[in-house]
Design a protein around this motif. Structure first.
Motif, PDB file in Angstrom:
ATOM      1  N   THR A  57     -58.372 -42.419  21.842  1.00  0.00           N
ATOM      2  CA  THR A  57     -58.875 -41.668  22.768  1.00  0.00           C
ATOM      3  C   THR A  57     -57.985 -41.621  23.853  1.00  0.00           C
ATOM      4  OG1 THR A  57     -60.517 -43.440  23.513  1.00  0.00           O
ATOM      5  CG2 THR A  57     -60.416 -41.920  24.650  1.00  0.00           C
ATOM      6  N   THR A  58     -56.509 -42.034  23.298  1.00  0.00           N
ATOM      7  CA  THR A  58     -55.503 -42.790  23.467  1.00  0.00           C
ATOM      8  C   THR A  58     -54.229 -42.854  22.509  1.00  0.00           C
ATOM      9  OG1 THR A  58     -56.219 -42.989  26.017  1.00  0.00           O
ATOM     10  CG2 THR A  58     -53.745 -42.927  25.397  1.00  0.00           C
ATOM     11  N   ILE A  59     -53.063 -43.018  22.282  1.00  0.00           N
ATOM     12  CA  ILE A  59     -51.857 -42.318  21.454  1.00  0.00           C
ATOM     13  C   ILE A  59     -50.509 -42.331  22.559  1.00  0.00           C
ATOM     14  CG2 ILE A  59     -51.481 -41.869  19.328  1.00  0.00           C
ATOM     15  CD1 ILE A  59     -53.297 -40.459  18.356  1.00  0.00           C
ATOM     16  N   SER A  60     -49.692 -43.703  22.616  1.00  0.00           N
ATOM     17  CA  SER A  60     -48.991 -43.310  22.919  1.00  0.00           C
ATOM     18  C   SER A  60     -48.083 -44.376  22.040  1.00  0.00           C
ATOM     19  CB  SER A  60     -48.537 -44.510  23.900  1.00  0.00           C
ATOM     20  OG  SER A  60     -48.972 -46.272  23.792  1.00  0.00           O
ATOM     21  N   PRO A  61     -46.755 -43.710  22.541  1.00  0.00           N
ATOM     22  CA  PRO A  61     -45.615 -44.802  21.603  1.00  0.00           C
ATOM     23  C   PRO A  61     -45.470 -45.840  20.887  1.00  0.00           C
ATOM     24  CG  PRO A  61     -44.506 -43.141  23.693  1.00  0.00           C
ATOM     25  CD  PRO A  61     -45.849 -43.532  23.340  1.00  0.00           C
ATOM     26  N   ASN A  62     -45.783 -46.947  21.741  1.00  0.00           N
ATOM     27  CA  ASN A  62     -46.808 -48.227  21.306  1.00  0.00           C
ATOM     28  C   ASN A  62     -48.068 -49.221  20.622  1.00  0.00           C
ATOM     29  OD1 ASN A  62     -44.445 -48.575  22.298  1.00  0.00           O
ATOM     30  ND2 ASN A  62     -44.606 -48.859  24.344  1.00  0.00           N
ATOM     31  N   GLY A  63     -49.123 -47.306  20.385  1.00  0.00           N
ATOM     32  CA  GLY A  63     -49.856 -47.932  20.188  1.00  0.00           C
ATOM     33  C   GLY A  63     -51.457 -47.087  20.573  1.00  0.00           C
ATOM     34  N   VAL A  64     -52.781 -46.813  19.408  1.00  0.00           N
ATOM     35  CA  VAL A  64     -53.361 -46.423  19.619  1.00  0.00           C
ATOM     36  C   VAL A  64     -54.823 -46.219  20.618  1.00  0.00           C
ATOM     37  CG1 VAL A  64     -55.312 -44.753  18.044  1.00  0.00           C
ATOM     38  CG2 VAL A  64     -52.839 -44.893  17.666  1.00  0.00           C
ATOM     39  N   GLU A  65     -55.115 -45.742  20.905  1.00  0.00           N
ATOM     40  CA  GLU A  65     -57.195 -46.986  22.038  1.00  0.00           C
ATOM     41  C   GLU A  65     -57.971 -46.043  21.863  1.00  0.00           C
ATOM     42  OE1 GLU A  65     -57.505 -46.926  27.013  1.00  0.00           O
ATOM     43  OE2 GLU A  65     -55.659 -48.236  25.816  1.00  0.00           O
ATOM     44  N   TYR A  66     -59.205 -47.056  21.533  1.00  0.00           N
ATOM     45  CA  TYR A  66     -60.198 -46.124  21.530  1.00  0.00           C
ATOM     46  C   TYR A  66     -61.525 -46.900  22.522  1.00  0.00           C
ATOM     47  CZ  TYR A  66     -58.983 -44.945  16.704  1.00  0.00           C
ATOM     48  OH  TYR A  66     -58.857 -44.007  15.917  1.00  0.00           O
ATOM     49  N   GLN A  67     -61.640 -46.061  23.180  1.00  0.00           N
ATOM     50  CA  GLN A  67     -62.899 -46.185  24.626  1.00  0.00           C
ATOM     51  C   GLN A  67     -64.095 -44.956  23.418  1.00  0.00           C
ATOM     52  OE1 GLN A  67     -61.286 -46.002  28.341  1.00  0.00           O
ATOM     53  NE2 GLN A  67     -59.724 -47.311  27.749  1.00  0.00           N
ATOM     54  N   ILE A  68     -64.889 -45.830  23.157  1.00  0.00           N
ATOM     55  CA  ILE A  68     -66.249 -45.243  22.585  1.00  0.00           C
ATOM     56  C   ILE A  68     -67.303 -45.486  23.286  1.00  0.00           C
ATOM     57  CG2 ILE A  68     -66.884 -44.541  20.319  1.00  0.00           C
ATOM     58  CD1 ILE A  68     -64.245 -43.520  20.073  1.00  0.00           C
ATOM     59  N   ASP A  69     -68.056 -45.073  23.297  1.00  0.00           N
ATOM     60  CA  ASP A  69     -69.212 -44.942  24.558  1.00  0.00           C
ATOM     61  C   ASP A  69     -70.522 -45.732  23.338  1.00  0.00           C
ATOM     62  OD1 ASP A  69     -72.192 -43.016  25.305  1.00  0.00           O
ATOM     63  OD2 ASP A  69     -70.408 -42.756  26.966  1.00  0.00           O
ATOM     64  N   PRO A  70     -71.298 -46.049  24.038  1.00  0.00           N
ATOM     65  CA  PRO A  70     -72.183 -46.816  23.652  1.00  0.00           C
ATOM     66  C   PRO A  70     -73.106 -45.839  22.709  1.00  0.00           C
ATOM     67  CG  PRO A  70     -72.392 -47.640  25.364  1.00  0.00           C
ATOM     68  CD  PRO A  70     -71.524 -46.813  25.489  1.00  0.00           C
ATOM     69  N   ASP A  71     -73.283 -44.452  23.468  1.00  0.00           N
ATOM     70  CA  ASP A  71     -73.971 -44.028  22.549  1.00  0.00           C
ATOM     71  C   ASP A  71     -73.935 -43.325  21.280  1.00  0.00           C
ATOM     72  OD1 ASP A  71     -75.807 -43.636  25.123  1.00  0.00           O
ATOM     73  OD2 ASP A  71     -75.121 -41.309  25.431  1.00  0.00           O
ATOM     74  N   HIS A  72     -72.339 -43.349  20.935  1.00  0.00           N
ATOM     75  CA  HIS A  72     -71.871 -43.484  19.308  1.00  0.00           C
ATOM     76  C   HIS A  72     -71.912 -44.729  18.779  1.00  0.00           C
ATOM     77  CE1 HIS A  72     -70.658 -39.160  20.654  1.00  0.00           C
ATOM     78  NE2 HIS A  72     -70.313 -39.756  22.216  1.00  0.00           N
ATOM     79  N   THR A  73     -72.133 -45.729  19.015  1.00  0.00           N
ATOM     80  CA  THR A  73     -71.602 -46.681  18.381  1.00  0.00           C
ATOM     81  C   THR A  73     -72.910 -47.069  18.078  1.00  0.00           C
ATOM     82  OG1 THR A  73     -72.161 -48.907  19.750  1.00  0.00           O
ATOM     83  CG2 THR A  73     -69.638 -48.227  18.905  1.00  0.00           C
ATOM     84  N   GLU A  74     -74.194 -46.437  18.381  1.00  0.00           N
ATOM     85  CA  GLU A  74     -75.708 -46.912  17.895  1.00  0.00           C
ATOM     86  C   GLU A  74     -75.996 -45.957  16.789  1.00  0.00           C
ATOM     87  OE1 GLU A  74     -77.469 -49.697  19.709  1.00  0.00           O
ATOM     88  OE2 GLU A  74     -75.624 -49.810  21.013  1.00  0.00           O
ATOM     89  N   VAL A  75     -75.340 -45.106  16.453  1.00  0.00           N
ATOM     90  CA  VAL A  75     -75.538 -44.637  15.053  1.00  0.00           C
ATOM     91  C   VAL A  75     -74.876 -46.080  13.846  1.00  0.00           C
ATOM     92  CG1 VAL A  75     -74.166 -43.079  13.553  1.00  0.00           C
ATOM     93  CG2 VAL A  75     -74.552 -42.549  16.244  1.00  0.00           C
ATOM     94  N   ILE A  76     -74.425 -46.851  13.996  1.00  0.00           N
ATOM     95  CA  ILE A  76     -74.423 -47.527  13.069  1.00  0.00           C
ATOM     96  C   ILE A  76     -76.002 -48.970  13.808  1.00  0.00           C
ATOM     97  CG2 ILE A  76     -72.948 -49.745  12.536  1.00  0.00           C
ATOM     98  CD1 ILE A  76     -71.282 -47.589  13.420  1.00  0.00           C
ATOM     99  N   GLY A  77     -76.002 -48.836  12.759  1.00  0.00           N
ATOM    100  CA  GLY A  77     -77.973 -49.599  13.399  1.00  0.00           C
ATOM    101  C   GLY A  77     -77.452 -51.108  12.716  1.00  0.00           C
ATOM    102  N   SER A  78     -78.276 -52.323  13.215  1.00  0.00           N
ATOM    103  CA  SER A  78     -78.254 -53.841  13.370  1.00  0.00           C
ATOM    104  C   SER A  78     -78.262 -53.665  11.877  1.00  0.00           C
ATOM    105  CB  SER A  78     -79.073 -54.646  13.743  1.00  0.00           C
ATOM    106  OG  SER A  78     -80.454 -53.841  13.892  1.00  0.00           O
ATOM    107  N   ARG A  79     -78.726 -53.720  11.325  1.00  0.00           N
ATOM    108  CA  ARG A  79     -79.117 -53.805   9.442  1.00  0.00           C
ATOM    109  C   ARG A  79     -78.511 -52.945   8.731  1.00  0.00           C
ATOM    110  NH1 ARG A  79     -83.286 -57.199  10.644  1.00  0.00           N
ATOM    111  NH2 ARG A  79     -85.423 -56.611  11.471  1.00  0.00           N
ATOM    112  N   ALA A  80     -77.587 -52.334   9.231  1.00  0.00           N
ATOM    113  CA  ALA A  80     -76.464 -51.555   8.088  1.00  0.00           C
ATOM    114  C   ALA A  80     -75.392 -52.718   7.804  1.00  0.00           C
ATOM    115  CB  ALA A  80     -75.871 -50.701   8.765  1.00  0.00           C
ATOM    116  N   ARG A  81     -74.801 -52.518   6.250  1.00  0.00           N
ATOM    117  CA  ARG A  81     -73.660 -52.591   6.211  1.00  0.00           C
ATOM    118  C   ARG A  81     -72.541 -52.073   6.150  1.00  0.00           C
ATOM    119  NH1 ARG A  81     -76.003 -57.045   1.196  1.00  0.00           N
ATOM    120  NH2 ARG A  81     -77.355 -58.009   2.475  1.00  0.00           N
ATOM    121  N   ALA A  82     -72.074 -51.043   7.045  1.00  0.00           N
ATOM    122  CA  ALA A  82     -71.200 -50.505   7.504  1.00  0.00           C
ATOM    123  C   ALA A  82     -69.466 -51.288   7.100  1.00  0.00           C
ATOM    124  CB  ALA A  82     -71.086 -50.001   8.461  1.00  0.00           C
TER     125      ALA A  82
END
Length: 108
Positions: A57-82
């Motif tokens: 979501t954001t990249i600055s000289p000091n780091g990388v930030e992720y803010q991923i919406d729950p709709d996109h995290t739900e692709v990984i199911g509870s029983r998945a070994r991802a």
């Protein structure tokens, strides 16, 4: 002398909670990230097939930030070994650098 050649990515477990966003900031310790650096996380299933990609979501000289919406995290199911690989790509190189990798654990 190490028993491997090349860079070994940092290994951490990525935790996801049902219905929650994935928010994380990865900070650099000694090196600043150049303008134009990109970063993404590839998520794989147990057959090593790509399930999804999350762009930083954001990249600055000091780091990388992720803010991923729950709709996109739900692709990984509870029983998945991802698993995941988090990449950096410095401008002009076009060579992805795997910074972090590891399993994904879904907590409810």
């Amino acid at each position: 002398m190490p028993d491997y050649i090349g860079y070994r990515p940092h290994r951490y477990t990525l935790i996801l909670s049902r219905g929650a966003a994935f928010t994380q900031r990865f900070e650099t310790s000694n090196t600043l990230l150049s303008e134009g650096t990109t970063s993404w996380i590839d998520i794989y299933n147990t057959d090593d097939e790509l399930l999804t990609t999350w762009n930083a979501t954001t990249i600055s000289p000091n780091g990388v930030e992720y803010q991923i919406d729950p709709d996109h995290t739900e692709v990984i199911g509870s029983r998945a070994r991802a698993s995941y690989n988090l990449y950096l790509n410095y401008p002009g190189t076009r060579l992805p650098y795997c910074w972090f990798r590891g399993p994904i654990l879904r907590e409810h």
